[in-house]
Design an enzyme around this catalytic site. Structure first.
Site, PDB file in Angstrom:
ATOM      1  N   CYS A 173       8.203 -12.695   3.167  1.00 42.82           N
ATOM      2  CA  CYS A 173       7.061 -12.493   4.070  1.00 42.82           C
ATOM      3  C   CYS A 173       7.460 -11.761   5.339  1.00 42.82           C
ATOM      4  O   CYS A 173       6.852 -10.762   5.713  1.00 42.82           O
ATOM      5  CB  CYS A 173       6.425 -13.850   4.412  1.00 42.82           C
ATOM      6  SG  CYS A 173       5.121 -13.700   5.622  1.00 42.82           S
ATOM      7  N   CYS A 205       4.635  -9.492   3.810  1.00 39.50           N
ATOM      8  CA  CYS A 205       3.410  -9.586   4.621  1.00 39.50           C
ATOM      9  C   CYS A 205       3.518  -8.949   6.011  1.00 39.50           C
ATOM     10  O   CYS A 205       2.629  -8.202   6.416  1.00 39.50           O
ATOM     11  CB  CYS A 205       3.016 -11.046   4.843  1.00 39.50           C
ATOM     12  SG  CYS A 205       3.415 -12.153   3.506  1.00 39.50           S
ATOM     13  N   LYS A 238       4.372  -5.095   6.086  1.00 38.85           N
ATOM     14  CA  LYS A 238       3.221  -4.459   5.409  1.00 38.85           C
ATOM     15  C   LYS A 238       2.017  -4.390   6.345  1.00 38.85           C
ATOM     16  O   LYS A 238       1.363  -3.355   6.457  1.00 38.85           O
ATOM     17  CB  LYS A 238       2.906  -5.259   4.130  1.00 38.85           C
ATOM     18  CG  LYS A 238       1.739  -4.811   3.280  1.00 38.85           C
ATOM     19  CD  LYS A 238       0.380  -5.335   3.668  1.00 38.85           C
ATOM     20  CE  LYS A 238       0.260  -6.809   3.877  1.00 38.85           C
ATOM     21  NZ  LYS A 238       0.270  -7.624   2.669  1.00 38.85           N
ATOM     22  N   TYR A 281      -2.224  -6.708  -5.940  1.00 38.15           N
ATOM     23  CA  TYR A 281      -2.188  -6.798  -4.469  1.00 38.15           C
ATOM     24  C   TYR A 281      -1.356  -5.661  -3.864  1.00 38.15           C
ATOM     25  O   TYR A 281      -1.819  -4.907  -3.004  1.00 38.15           O
ATOM     26  CB  TYR A 281      -1.490  -8.094  -4.045  1.00 38.15           C
ATOM     27  CG  TYR A 281      -2.302  -9.348  -4.026  1.00 38.15           C
ATOM     28  CD1 TYR A 281      -2.588 -10.037  -5.206  1.00 38.15           C
ATOM     29  CD2 TYR A 281      -2.728  -9.909  -2.825  1.00 38.15           C
ATOM     30  CE1 TYR A 281      -3.269 -11.241  -5.185  1.00 38.15           C
ATOM     31  CE2 TYR A 281      -3.412 -11.114  -2.798  1.00 38.15           C
ATOM     32  CZ  TYR A 281      -3.684 -11.772  -3.970  1.00 38.15           C
ATOM     33  OH  TYR A 281      -4.351 -12.960  -3.932  1.00 38.15           O
ATOM     34  N   GLU A 296      -2.677  -2.395  -1.789  1.00 38.98           N
ATOM     35  CA  GLU A 296      -2.393  -2.347  -0.347  1.00 38.98           C
ATOM     36  C   GLU A 296      -1.578  -1.106   0.024  1.00 38.98           C
ATOM     37  O   GLU A 296      -1.907  -0.396   0.982  1.00 38.98           O
ATOM     38  CB  GLU A 296      -1.636  -3.611   0.077  1.00 38.98           C
ATOM     39  CG  GLU A 296      -2.500  -4.860  -0.003  1.00 38.98           C
ATOM     40  CD  GLU A 296      -1.803  -6.127   0.461  1.00 38.98           C
ATOM     41  OE1 GLU A 296      -2.492  -7.112   0.737  1.00 38.98           O
ATOM     42  OE2 GLU A 296      -0.558  -6.148   0.530  1.00 38.98           O
ATOM     43  N   HIS A 336     -24.988 -11.973  16.970  1.00 39.63           N
ATOM     44  CA  HIS A 336     -25.518 -10.629  16.843  1.00 39.63           C
ATOM     45  C   HIS A 336     -24.987  -9.705  17.933  1.00 39.63           C
ATOM     46  O   HIS A 336     -24.864 -10.139  19.078  1.00 39.63           O
ATOM     47  CB  HIS A 336     -27.049 -10.694  16.922  1.00 39.63           C
ATOM     48  CG  HIS A 336     -27.710  -9.387  16.635  1.00 39.63           C
ATOM     49  ND1 HIS A 336     -27.737  -8.845  15.380  1.00 39.63           N
ATOM     50  CD2 HIS A 336     -28.339  -8.520  17.460  1.00 39.63           C
ATOM     51  CE1 HIS A 336     -28.379  -7.690  15.429  1.00 39.63           C
ATOM     52  NE2 HIS A 336     -28.739  -7.462  16.679  1.00 39.63           N
ATOM     53  N   GLU A 356     -22.578 -11.917  10.769  1.00 38.42           N
ATOM     54  CA  GLU A 356     -23.862 -12.624  10.863  1.00 38.42           C
ATOM     55  C   GLU A 356     -24.618 -12.605   9.534  1.00 38.42           C
ATOM     56  O   GLU A 356     -25.438 -13.479   9.260  1.00 38.42           O
ATOM     57  CB  GLU A 356     -24.731 -12.041  11.980  1.00 38.42           C
ATOM     58  CG  GLU A 356     -25.243 -10.640  11.724  1.00 38.42           C
ATOM     59  CD  GLU A 356     -26.127 -10.125  12.870  1.00 38.42           C
ATOM     60  OE1 GLU A 356     -27.151 -10.767  13.146  1.00 38.42           O
ATOM     61  OE2 GLU A 356     -25.784  -9.100  13.479  1.00 38.42           O
TER      62      GLU A 356
HETATM   63  P1  NDP Z   1       0.151  -8.539  -9.174  1.00 38.01           P
HETATM   64  O1  NDP Z   1       0.366  -9.492 -10.265  1.00 38.01           O
HETATM   65  O2  NDP Z   1      -0.909  -8.759  -8.186  1.00 38.01           O
HETATM   66  O3  NDP Z   1      -0.059  -7.076  -9.795  1.00 38.01           O
HETATM   67  C1  NDP Z   1       0.821  -6.538 -10.735  1.00 38.01           C
HETATM   68  C2  NDP Z   1       0.167  -5.313 -11.313  1.00 38.01           C
HETATM   69  O4  NDP Z   1       1.062  -4.659 -12.189  1.00 38.01           O
HETATM   70  C3  NDP Z   1      -1.073  -5.640 -12.137  1.00 38.01           C
HETATM   71  O5  NDP Z   1      -2.047  -4.669 -11.863  1.00 38.01           O
HETATM   72  C4  NDP Z   1      -0.567  -5.553 -13.562  1.00 38.01           C
HETATM   73  O6  NDP Z   1      -1.565  -5.215 -14.491  1.00 38.01           O
HETATM   74  C5  NDP Z   1       0.424  -4.424 -13.445  1.00 38.01           C
HETATM   75  N1  NDP Z   1       1.451  -4.468 -14.492  1.00 38.01           N
HETATM   76  C6  NDP Z   1       2.160  -5.533 -14.927  1.00 38.01           C
HETATM   77  N2  NDP Z   1       3.007  -5.184 -15.901  1.00 38.01           N
HETATM   78  C7  NDP Z   1       2.846  -3.857 -16.095  1.00 38.01           C
HETATM   79  C8  NDP Z   1       3.429  -2.918 -16.983  1.00 38.01           C
HETATM   80  N3  NDP Z   1       4.373  -3.274 -17.846  1.00 38.01           N
HETATM   81  N4  NDP Z   1       3.009  -1.646 -16.922  1.00 38.01           N
HETATM   82  C9  NDP Z   1       2.045  -1.268 -16.045  1.00 38.01           C
HETATM   83  N5  NDP Z   1       1.450  -2.116 -15.184  1.00 38.01           N
HETATM   84  C10 NDP Z   1       1.852  -3.403 -15.200  1.00 38.01           C
HETATM   85  O7  NDP Z   1       1.585  -8.419  -8.479  1.00 38.01           O
HETATM   86  P2  NDP Z   1       2.037  -7.818  -7.082  1.00 38.01           P
HETATM   87  O8  NDP Z   1       3.462  -7.490  -7.266  1.00 38.01           O
HETATM   88  O9  NDP Z   1       1.083  -6.786  -6.603  1.00 38.01           O
HETATM   89  O10 NDP Z   1       1.930  -9.072  -6.140  1.00 38.01           O
HETATM   90  C11 NDP Z   1       2.633 -10.268  -6.497  1.00 38.01           C
HETATM   91  C12 NDP Z   1       2.022 -11.441  -5.820  1.00 38.01           C
HETATM   92  O11 NDP Z   1       2.386 -11.448  -4.454  1.00 38.01           O
HETATM   93  C13 NDP Z   1       0.495 -11.458  -5.815  1.00 38.01           C
HETATM   94  O12 NDP Z   1      -0.023 -11.975  -6.994  1.00 38.01           O
HETATM   95  C14 NDP Z   1       0.212 -12.323  -4.619  1.00 38.01           C
HETATM   96  O13 NDP Z   1       0.270 -13.656  -5.005  1.00 38.01           O
HETATM   97  C15 NDP Z   1       1.351 -11.992  -3.681  1.00 38.01           C
HETATM   98  N6  NDP Z   1       0.930 -11.004  -2.662  1.00 38.01           N
HETATM   99  C16 NDP Z   1      -0.033 -11.369  -1.782  1.00 38.01           C
HETATM  100  C17 NDP Z   1      -0.470 -10.492  -0.832  1.00 38.01           C
HETATM  101  C18 NDP Z   1      -1.548 -10.917   0.107  1.00 38.01           C
HETATM  102  O14 NDP Z   1      -1.801 -12.111   0.214  1.00 38.01           O
HETATM  103  N7  NDP Z   1      -2.214  -9.985   0.777  1.00 38.01           N
HETATM  104  C19 NDP Z   1       0.106  -9.142  -0.706  1.00 38.01           C
HETATM  105  C20 NDP Z   1       1.099  -8.858  -1.694  1.00 38.01           C
HETATM  106  C21 NDP Z   1       1.495  -9.757  -2.630  1.00 38.01           C
HETATM  107  P3  NDP Z   1      -2.612  -6.310 -15.043  1.00 38.01           P
HETATM  108  O15 NDP Z   1      -3.559  -6.559 -13.918  1.00 38.01           O
HETATM  109  O16 NDP Z   1      -3.254  -5.610 -16.181  1.00 38.01           O
HETATM  110  O17 NDP Z   1      -1.818  -7.501 -15.435  1.00 38.01           O
END
Ligand code: NDP
Length: 452
Positions: free
Chosen positions: A43, A48, A51, A179, A183, A438, A443
């Site tokens: 984080c 976080c 970022k 995510y 982002e 407002h 709101e």
């Molecule tokens: P996510 O699980 O959110 O996203 C991973 C992405 O990669 C998905 O779109 C997935 O597709 C895709 N993917 C997985 N495997 C493959 C593959 N072999 N080929 C192509 N695409 C693939 O993971 P992140 O790494 O973005 O984030 C991890 C976690 O960290 C989040 O789930 C969240 O809990 C936390 N996080 C929170 C944030 C916040 O609170 N703002 C910010 C960043 C991270 P599909 O959807 O089809 O599975």
């Protein structure tokens, strides 16, 4: 006093580990903490916090662009990545320092090296070779980026690398629709980088409310991001001055940087959990019960390494519950329901509770959906096409609010307060009884009408 070196040894000084270590030390327990990287964890060091600074950086650019409609004359502007990058790293170092100070000031001993299990009560420090015993051990090692092993995968960067890039690329290709992918696509586009986001599915942010997913597609498009759906990368080839990425539909994309944002995995490789009787699931996450106890009775685990809800504040809550359970004779299970969260796209998403699909599969027609979409006042003068989307879901005759989903400016701020309402079990009538503030975007949440 036990014969062990410590009452508690924490592996990992991220959000969960530091909170647990500090609280145990404040109870007078002898606490040791091992961290192989910078204290603060994902984080603070590579997630976080840096970022969010990059999101702010990108937002400044958009504000400058919109400023002329508000009477400001803005000359030629340019963006200097090293200035932002170095300022962020300076702040990250300061915050990381605070994390180690917090531990040490409260009497915990911080070992700046990797620890691995020897047995259920013993860890070995990797660099010094020192062996340490502890009555209880907390695993708080977090997660790490994962990328598919396609041909040329070694050319890609992951989120850990994004904060210290030497040079801002002219073009970036982000793989993923979650995510991190959403982002960072928003950040790069906002910083003036030609951004392509390639996702294997047909709607971004899998698992979110369907309409939110559609709205986020529009958000990315409004930011000039070229989102390509239903494609997966098959190969990354280095060319002079960049890379060509091939996809499974036969298409190719040329780019300067390939950013794999394809998920994260628990950081358990090589930790020696098998020597301690700690079981993992098939994804490598430490198996825990509701009180975060592992399959070894003196070993607990909190945060992303357990792959429950992978968010910083959740790791902190799990750590607090662990302290109650393990040191205050008060078995406590953190309640993972109705956790509000935000995705910092530009503008962001705020969400809490059930999505419409989840609510429908649980309650059938015994639910009502309220929603609206409007152009925020600020965007009318600036000419930004970005709208605000708001949705509230209630259940049954009592109309208890069971889900709220926002996409638009300040959603991340709003959803924190709305999370209290959902957690408290408030009803639509409670929202209706609340007077509007407002003129604000927020709101609208107290005047919502049922969707036709
Ligand atoms: P996510 O699980 O959110 O996203 C991973 C992405 O990669 C998905 O779109 C997935 O597709 C895709 N993917 C997985 N495997 C493959 C593959 N072999 N080929 C192509 N695409 C693939 O993971 P992140 O790494 O973005 O984030 C991890 C976690 O960290 C989040 O789930 C969240 O809990 C936390 N996080 C929170 C944030 C916040 O609170 N703002 C910010 C960043 C991270 P599909 O959807 O089809 O599975």
């Amino acid at each position: 006093m036990s014969d062990y070196d410590f009452d508690l040894f924490v592996i990992g000084a991220g959000s969960g580990g530091v909170r647990a270590g500090r609280l145990a030390a404040q109870l007078g327990k002898r606490v040791g903490v091992a961290e192989e990287s910078l204290p603060g964890g994902t984080c603070v060091v590579r997630g976080c916090v840096p970022k969010k600074f990059m999101v702010y950086g990108a937002d400044y650019g958009a504000s400058i662009k919109g400023a002329s409609a508000y009477g400001w004359s803005v000359g030629d502007v340019s963006f200097d990545w090293p200035v932002l990058r170095d300022a962020i790293q300076k702040e990250v170092s300061r915050l990381s320092g605070i994390y180690s100070t917090i531990l040490e000031k409260n009497g915990a001993t911080l070992f700046r090296e990797r620890a691995e299990f020897v047995d259920a009560h013993t860890v070995r420090l990797k660099k010094s070779g020192k062996t340490i015993t502890a009555e209880k051990i907390l695993i708080a090692v977090g997660g790490t980026p994962w990328a598919p092993g396609i041909k040329g995968a070694e050319h890609a960067i992951v989120s850990d690398d994004a904060f210290t890039l030497e040079k801002l690329p002219e073009r970036v290709l982000i793989i993923g629709g979650g995510y991190i992918a959403c982002e960072f696509a928003g950040i790069y586009a906002g910083l003036g980088v030609k951004t392509v986001q390639a996702y294997r599915g047909d709607r971004l942010l899998n698992g979110f409310d369907s309409e939110v997913r559609d709205e986020v597609g529009s958000v990315q498009a409004n930011n000039g991001i070229d989102v390509k759906f239903n494609i997966s990368p098959t190969e990354i080839k280095e060319t002079t001055g960049g890379y060509i990425v091939s996809f499974d539909d036969g298409s190719k994309v040329g780019t300067d940087v390939v950013f794999m944002a394809t998920g994260r995995k628990p950081n358990t490789a090589g930790l020696g959990l098998e020597h301690a009787g700690v079981e993992m699931d098939e994804g490598g996450a430490v198996k825990v019960d509701a009180q975060s106890k592992t399959t070894a009775s003196n070993i607990y685990a909190v945060g992303d390494v357990t792959n429950r809800v992978n968010l910083t504040p959740v790791a902190i809550r799990e750590a607090v519950a662990f302290i109650e359970t393990a040191f205050k004779d008060n078995p406590t299970a953190y309640d993972h329901s109705d956790i509000a969260s935000a995705v910092f796209t530009r503008p962001p998403v705020g969400t809490v509770g059930l999505s419409e699909d989840e609510a429908r599969s649980k309650f059938g027609d015994d639910m009502t959906v309220y929603s609206t979409k409007f152009r925020p006042m600020k965007n009318t003068l600036s000419g930004s096409p970005q709208k605000f989307f708001m949705k509230l879901i209630t259940q049954g005759k009592s109309e208890k609010v069971i889900g709220i989903h926002l996409v638009g400016d300040d959603s991340g701020e709003m959803i924190q307060a709305l999370g209290i309402c959902v957690k408290a079990g408030l009803t639509k009538a409670d929202f209706d009884a609340t007077c509007a503030v407002h003129p604000t975007i927020a709101e609208e949440i107290v005047t919502l009408k049922a969707r036709d």
